[in-house]
Structure formats: structure tokens, C-alpha cells
Design a protein around this motif. Structure first.
Motif, PDB file in Angstrom:
ATOM      1  N   ALA A 114       0.849  -1.295   0.082  1.00 51.48           N
ATOM      2  CA  ALA A 114       0.114   0.093   0.153  1.00 51.48           C
ATOM      3  C   ALA A 114       0.994   1.314  -0.079  1.00 51.48           C
ATOM      4  O   ALA A 114       0.527   2.197  -0.763  1.00 51.48           O
ATOM      5  N   VAL A 115       1.934   1.255   0.845  1.00 50.15           N
ATOM      6  CA  VAL A 115       2.594   2.351   1.027  1.00 50.15           C
ATOM      7  C   VAL A 115       3.604   2.907  -0.435  1.00 50.15           C
ATOM      8  O   VAL A 115       3.523   3.787  -0.820  1.00 50.15           O
ATOM      9  N   LYS A 140      -6.523   2.587   3.671  1.00 49.54           N
ATOM     10  CA  LYS A 140      -6.414   3.701   4.305  1.00 49.54           C
ATOM     11  C   LYS A 140      -5.812   3.067   5.555  1.00 49.54           C
ATOM     12  O   LYS A 140      -4.926   3.781   6.068  1.00 49.54           O
ATOM     13  N   ALA A 141      -6.340   2.214   6.400  1.00 53.17           N
ATOM     14  CA  ALA A 141      -5.852   1.715   7.712  1.00 53.17           C
ATOM     15  C   ALA A 141      -4.371   1.068   7.333  1.00 53.17           C
ATOM     16  O   ALA A 141      -3.501   1.583   8.247  1.00 53.17           O
ATOM     17  N   ALA A 142      -4.054   0.663   6.205  1.00 51.71           N
ATOM     18  CA  ALA A 142      -2.935   0.075   5.894  1.00 51.71           C
ATOM     19  C   ALA A 142      -1.817   1.084   5.661  1.00 51.71           C
ATOM     20  O   ALA A 142      -0.524   0.980   6.492  1.00 51.71           O
ATOM     21  N   LEU A 143      -1.855   1.973   5.236  1.00 49.42           N
ATOM     22  CA  LEU A 143      -1.465   3.304   5.100  1.00 49.42           C
ATOM     23  C   LEU A 143      -0.858   3.893   6.040  1.00 49.42           C
ATOM     24  O   LEU A 143       0.368   4.369   6.584  1.00 49.42           O
ATOM     25  N   HIS A 144      -1.989   4.168   7.154  1.00 47.51           N
ATOM     26  CA  HIS A 144      -1.677   4.716   8.426  1.00 47.51           C
ATOM     27  C   HIS A 144      -0.876   4.149   9.188  1.00 47.51           C
ATOM     28  O   HIS A 144       0.236   4.417   9.813  1.00 47.51           O
ATOM     29  N   ARG A 145      -0.933   2.639   9.485  1.00 44.29           N
ATOM     30  CA  ARG A 145      -0.011   1.886  10.318  1.00 44.29           C
ATOM     31  C   ARG A 145       1.459   1.838   9.496  1.00 44.29           C
ATOM     32  O   ARG A 145       2.379   1.730  10.333  1.00 44.29           O
ATOM     33  N   GLY A 146       1.489   1.463   8.105  1.00 47.53           N
ATOM     34  CA  GLY A 146       2.837   1.630   7.421  1.00 47.53           C
ATOM     35  C   GLY A 146       3.623   2.970   7.784  1.00 47.53           C
ATOM     36  O   GLY A 146       4.751   2.780   7.982  1.00 47.53           O
TER      37      GLY A 146
END
Length: 330
Positions: A114-115, A140-146
Motif C-alpha cells: 500500500a505504501v 487507508k488503515a494499512a497506509l496509516h499503520r505503515g
């Protein structure tokens, strides 16, 4: 089959540089990236035959194929008894400009993909969701975590490996044009691959086909009246002088660079990786000649001049698909 493959490449080969870059960020290695890109193209070609309609967004769909293959590889590695988890392995040495790529490898598969798709390729959230077979909310969640992990992660240390004497001996035999000595360094069951062009097995295949091409293919490359797997646009200025080999360390790994003579000076046109077994013989020879992204990346990081050869072109070999002998790197 060749006609179908050429029709496929008309659409998807222009996307090859971006596919390689994406695979490079996923795998963290130019060699693994080239393997993944090759496999993704082969899988995409086979999958297209079963699709009811062609994909509306070829680039996102190709990224999706590569993502699925990469996740499958990680899953198999994780499920293999005794395998070392990816997060526990020592990171390869990287140039400072690769720091981002190093840190990205610490993320989970979905976070990493995702990033990269967002921050490197600037895909929309909808395109990323399509490429990763998930929802916009999950992206969106994966981008935030990453991104949070990237901010909190400290820099990784680099390592270095000394070039083995076995590779030096291989280099000396290459520069002496001693095919018999080179072949004697290979296992009878060695895998001999010109990446993107051909794969063979055994010492005799190397002796008769690949090694002569590596050492004397420059004669065909320089003679524009002869057909070979390299398009004419990449051959102008090449001289028939046999290339010389040189061992260089790249990110801690010793590689064999092939320097070709040109009217305006020498330049690297091929990179070779050798894997040795416990007996000291070569079990795998991977020659990167038809891999422009790999050649460019390695040579730019080493600060050496280079020329690319494009991707292997069966059309450049004539209607039979067979090149003149000896072949450049085939």
C-alpha cells in the motif's frame, strides 16, 4: 504462441519498468525483483486467456498479479519448516538513497504494498484497493499503520562480504577465454540461466551455448548484418572485441561485470551472479543481459558506465526465433 506473446507484450511490455520498480520495493533485492517481474508477466499472460474481458486498468492489474505472487511466496516461506521469518533476516547492504526501500521491507505485506503504490507510484486509493484485492477502508488503515512504522523505525546498519576466491578464479578463466576451465567449475547438474531469454541444465549446455555467448557474443552484437536477440537500436557503436570480466562488490555481494568495448569506450552490458555448492562448484549461473532495469540499478550504484540491451527480442532473431551462433548471452 509467439504471435499471442507478441500481442501481449504490445500492451504490457511498456509497463515493464514500473513493474520492476514495484517488485523492487516489495522484495528489497534487484535479483528477486527481476524474478518476480518475470513470473508476474508469465502469470499475467496465462491468466489473460481465461478472463472474460481484458482488465480495464492494465497497470493496476499487473501490480495485482505481482502482489499475489509475492504474498504467496511469503506464505510458502513462512509455512516451510525451519525457514527464517522475513522480518528476522539481516537486511542487505544498501546505498543511502535506498534507505526508504530498506525500511519498507519491515512492514507487513499489505502495508508495504500500500505504501509503495501510494507514495512511489501515486495510485489512487481505489486503484490500490483494486491492485491488492481489498477495500478502500482497508487501504487507508494499512497506509496509516505503515507510515507510522516508517517514522518510528531507526536506520539499519550495512554489512559487507568479501569476494570469494572461487569467483576470482572464474573471472580469470573468463578473461583467458578458457571455456573448458570455466565448464569444469560447474556442476554436471548446474542451472544455467540467461534471465529473460533461456534456461538450461548441465555443464555441456554451458560449454556449448551460454559460455561462448558470454565470451564471444560481442562479434554478433557488433555486426549489424547479423540477427540476434538484441534490437538494432541497442547495438550501434558496439565493437567485436571480446568482453572482459571484473569482480565487483555490490551491497556486500560479489558480482561478475562484463565490460564491452564501444567506439566511445568500455561499458558494462551484463552482470552475472554465481552460486557455489559445498564442493566449491557452481550450482547456479544467472546472467543478467536482457534485464535493463537490473543493469541500470547495479551500475548506477557502482558508479560505472553501462549500456542496456533491452529485453530479449525473438523478432530480432528472425522468423525462426533462433539467433545466430555464437549468441550474445544466449
Amino acid at each position: 504462441m509467439r504471435g499471442s506473446w507478441r500481442g501481449f507484450l504490445d500492451v504490457y511490455e511498456p509497463l515493464r519498468p514500473e513493474l520492476y520498480r514495484y517488485c523492487r520495493h516489495l522484495t528489497g533485492s534487484p535479483w528477486d525483483a527481476e524474478d518476480l517481474a518475470q513470473e508476474a508477466l508469465a502469470r499475467a499472460f496465462a491468466t489473460l486467456a481465461r478472463l472474460i474481458e481484458p482488465p480495464p486498468h492494465p497497470r493496476a492489474w499487473l501490480f495485482r498479479v505481482a502482489s499475489n505472487l509475492w504474498v504467496d511466496q511469503l506464505r510458502r516461506r513462512r509455512d516451510t519448516p525451519g525457514a527464517v521469518p522475513e522480518s528476522a533476516t539481516s537486511p542487505e547492504a544498501r546505498a543511502p538513497r535506498e534507505a526508504m526501500g530498506t525500511l519498507v521491507t519491515l512492514l507487513s505485506p499489505q502495508e508495504r504494498a500500500a505504501v509503495v503504490l501510494k507514495d512511489v507510484f501515486d495510485l489512487t486509493l481505489e486503484e490500490i484497493a483494486e491492485a491488492l484485492s481489498t477495500t478502500v477502508g482497508a487501504i487507508k488503515a494499512a497506509l496509516h499503520r505503515g507510515r507510522t512504522k516508517l517514522v518510528d523505525t531507526s536506520e539499519l546498519k550495512e554489512g559487507l562480504m568479501v569476494a570469494p576466491g572461487k569467483l576470482d578464479a572464474f573471472c580469470e578463466a573468463f578473461n583467458a577465454r578458457d571455456i573448458d576451465r570455466l565448464a569444469a567449475m560447474l556442476l554436471d547438474s548446474a542451472t544455467i540461466e540467461v534471465v529473460g531469454a533461456s534456461t538450461g541444465y548441465g555443464r555441456e549446455v554451458a560449454r556449448k551455448r551460454v559460455l561462448p555467448g558470454m565470451m564471444f557474443g560481442s562479434r554478433v552484437l557488433a555486426d549489424l548484418t547479423l540477427s540476434c536477440g538484441v534490437e538494432l537500436r541497442y547495438r550501434h557503436g558496439a565493437l567485436p572485441t571480446p568482453p572482459r570480466a571484473e569482480v565487483r562488490l555490490h551491497r556486500g555481494e560479489p558480482l561478475l561485470l562484463s565490460w564491452y568495448a564501444h567506439e566511445d569506450g568500455e561499458a558494462v552490458r551484463a552482470v552475472t551472479r554465481l552460486t557455489f555448492d559445498d564442493s566449491g562448484l557452481v550450482s547456479h549461473l544467472h546472467n543478467y543481459f536482457y534485464t535493463p532495469e537490473v543493469i541500470a540499478e547495479v551500475c548506477q550504484e557502482l558508479g560505472v558506465p553501462f549500456r542496456v540491451n533491452g529485453y530479449f527480442s525473438s523478432e530480432a532473431c528472425g522468423s525462426s526465433g533462433r539467433c545466430a551462433d555464437p549468441n550474445p548471452e544466449t
